[in-house]
Design a protein around this motif. Sequence first.
Motif, PDB file in Angstrom:
ATOM      1  N   GLY A   1       0.852  -1.232   0.213  1.00 11.59           N
ATOM      2  CA  GLY A   1      -0.044   0.195  -0.146  1.00 11.59           C
ATOM      3  C   GLY A   1       0.969   1.180  -0.079  1.00 11.59           C
ATOM      4  N   ASN A   2       2.172   1.162   0.630  1.00 16.92           N
ATOM      5  CA  ASN A   2       3.000   2.288   0.828  1.00 16.92           C
ATOM      6  C   ASN A   2       3.567   2.747  -0.741  1.00 16.92           C
ATOM      7  N   PHE A   3       3.481   1.860  -1.702  1.00 11.69           N
ATOM      8  CA  PHE A   3       3.911   2.325  -3.140  1.00 11.69           C
ATOM      9  C   PHE A   3       2.715   3.417  -3.594  1.00 11.69           C
ATOM     10  N   ALA A   4       3.219   4.568  -3.488  1.00  9.12           N
ATOM     11  CA  ALA A   4       2.314   5.696  -3.834  1.00  9.12           C
ATOM     12  C   ALA A   4       2.447   6.142  -5.054  1.00  9.12           C
ATOM     13  N   THR A   5       1.537   5.372  -5.968  1.00 11.66           N
ATOM     14  CA  THR A   5       1.626   5.545  -7.497  1.00 11.66           C
ATOM     15  C   THR A   5       1.691   6.983  -7.901  1.00 11.66           C
ATOM     16  N   SER A   6       0.632   7.571  -7.584  1.00 12.52           N
ATOM     17  CA  SER A   6       0.641   9.192  -8.172  1.00 12.52           C
ATOM     18  C   SER A   6       1.830  10.079  -7.612  1.00 12.52           C
ATOM     19  N   TYR A   7       2.354   9.918  -6.444  1.00 11.86           N
ATOM     20  CA  TYR A   7       3.213  10.625  -6.109  1.00 11.86           C
ATOM     21  C   TYR A   7       4.783  10.040  -6.793  1.00 11.86           C
ATOM     22  N   ILE A   8       4.876   8.973  -7.025  1.00  6.63           N
ATOM     23  CA  ILE A   8       6.191   8.448  -7.848  1.00  6.63           C
ATOM     24  C   ILE A   8       6.055   8.657  -9.401  1.00  6.63           C
ATOM     25  N   LEU A   9       4.947   8.742  -9.862  1.00  4.37           N
ATOM     26  CA  LEU A   9       4.737   8.923 -11.473  1.00  4.37           C
ATOM     27  C   LEU A   9       4.760  10.480 -11.525  1.00  4.37           C
ATOM     28  N   GLY A  10       4.263  11.208 -10.561  1.00  2.00           N
ATOM     29  CA  GLY A  10       4.309  12.799 -10.748  1.00  2.00           C
ATOM     30  C   GLY A  10       5.705  13.185 -10.495  1.00  2.00           C
ATOM     31  N   LYS A  11       6.530  12.328  -9.475  1.00  2.00           N
ATOM     32  CA  LYS A  11       7.801  12.858  -9.739  1.00  2.00           C
ATOM     33  C   LYS A  11       8.838  12.808 -10.828  1.00  2.00           C
ATOM     34  N   VAL A  12       8.355  11.307 -11.076  1.00  2.00           N
ATOM     35  CA  VAL A  12       9.259  10.827 -12.472  1.00  2.00           C
ATOM     36  C   VAL A  12       8.928  11.705 -13.675  1.00  2.00           C
ATOM     37  N   PHE A  13       7.739  11.781 -14.045  1.00  2.00           N
ATOM     38  CA  PHE A  13       7.024  12.264 -15.378  1.00  2.00           C
ATOM     39  C   PHE A  13       7.007  13.893 -15.276  1.00  2.00           C
TER      40      PHE A  13
ATOM     41  N   LEU B   1       5.382   8.410   3.067  1.00  2.00           N
ATOM     42  CA  LEU B   1       4.789   9.618   2.722  1.00  2.00           C
ATOM     43  C   LEU B   1       4.526  10.561   4.002  1.00  2.00           C
ATOM     44  N   LYS B   2       4.827  10.097   5.244  1.00  2.00           N
ATOM     45  CA  LYS B   2       4.362  10.726   6.294  1.00  2.00           C
ATOM     46  C   LYS B   2       2.921  10.648   6.668  1.00  2.00           C
ATOM     47  N   PHE B   3       2.637   9.412   6.382  1.00  2.00           N
ATOM     48  CA  PHE B   3       1.156   9.153   6.488  1.00  2.00           C
ATOM     49  C   PHE B   3      -0.011  10.058   5.592  1.00  2.00           C
ATOM     50  N   LYS B   4       0.556  10.426   4.523  1.00  2.00           N
ATOM     51  CA  LYS B   4      -0.346  11.584   3.748  1.00  2.00           C
ATOM     52  C   LYS B   4      -0.532  10.720   2.530  1.00  2.00           C
ATOM     53  N   GLY B   5      -1.407   9.879   2.219  1.00  2.00           N
ATOM     54  CA  GLY B   5      -1.471   9.229   1.058  1.00  2.00           C
ATOM     55  C   GLY B   5      -3.013   9.645   0.548  1.00  2.00           C
ATOM     56  N   GLY B   6      -3.786   8.392  -0.306  1.00  2.00           N
ATOM     57  CA  GLY B   6      -4.783   8.759  -1.042  1.00  2.00           C
ATOM     58  C   GLY B   6      -6.022   8.345  -0.239  1.00  2.00           C
ATOM     59  N   LYS B   7      -6.917   8.053  -0.937  1.00  2.00           N
ATOM     60  CA  LYS B   7      -8.385   7.720  -0.442  1.00  2.00           C
ATOM     61  C   LYS B   7      -8.465   6.507  -0.580  1.00  2.00           C
ATOM     62  N   GLY B   8      -8.007   5.619  -1.211  1.00  2.00           N
ATOM     63  CA  GLY B   8      -8.399   4.045  -1.178  1.00  2.00           C
ATOM     64  C   GLY B   8      -9.092   3.493  -2.003  1.00  2.00           C
TER      65      GLY B   8
END
Length: 199
Positions: A15-27, A98-105
């Motif tokens: 669950g910690n794989f923060a997709t939107s965060y990672i994709l946003g940072k990469v692309f 992400l310091k417990f600041k993720g998505g809404k699931g």
Amino acid sequence: MFNVIAVMIISYGLGNFATSYILGKVFKKTDIRKHGSGNAGATNALRVFGVKLAAATFVIDALKGVLAVIIGRLILGDVGGLIGGVFVVVGHNWPVLLKFKGGKGIASTIGVATTINYQIALICIVVGLVIVIITKYVSLGSITAISLLPILAVVMVRPFDFNFFIFCLILTSMAIFRHRSNIKRLINGNESKLGQKAL
């Protein structure tokens, strides 16, 4: 007991794989949490990054849910699948990385629910999509769809499965809690609609 803890840790880690965060940072070289609603999920990815990254985010987040259930089942059987399903959503919503600041699931919950009971999941998905299409409120569609889970668990599952019902109730409770700000905006009439950009 060791197997239970193992399923919890593995699923939470997925669950910690923060997709939107990672994709946003990469692309986009952008931290999605600093834009739009500040939420690291597919809906905010759509508003901030556009359709392609949002679609990728949704698919990967859903696959996290699928994988967590499969791993949970392999380790601990059907109960392991339920535990894995809950904890992958917990990891997505409150990621320690992400310091417990993720998505809404919601995407992860869709992946989890579809893997465990595709019939119930399909009904929820269709209802949610219809509401989104009619109202343009993704949050309203998501909240309504996820709220159906425990109801359908009672109506459709025979004989009654207490573990599955509690599982659905937990997923619903987490989703409603994470959408509490959206609920306030919906009541006040200032919730963002689908298609609105947020930069």
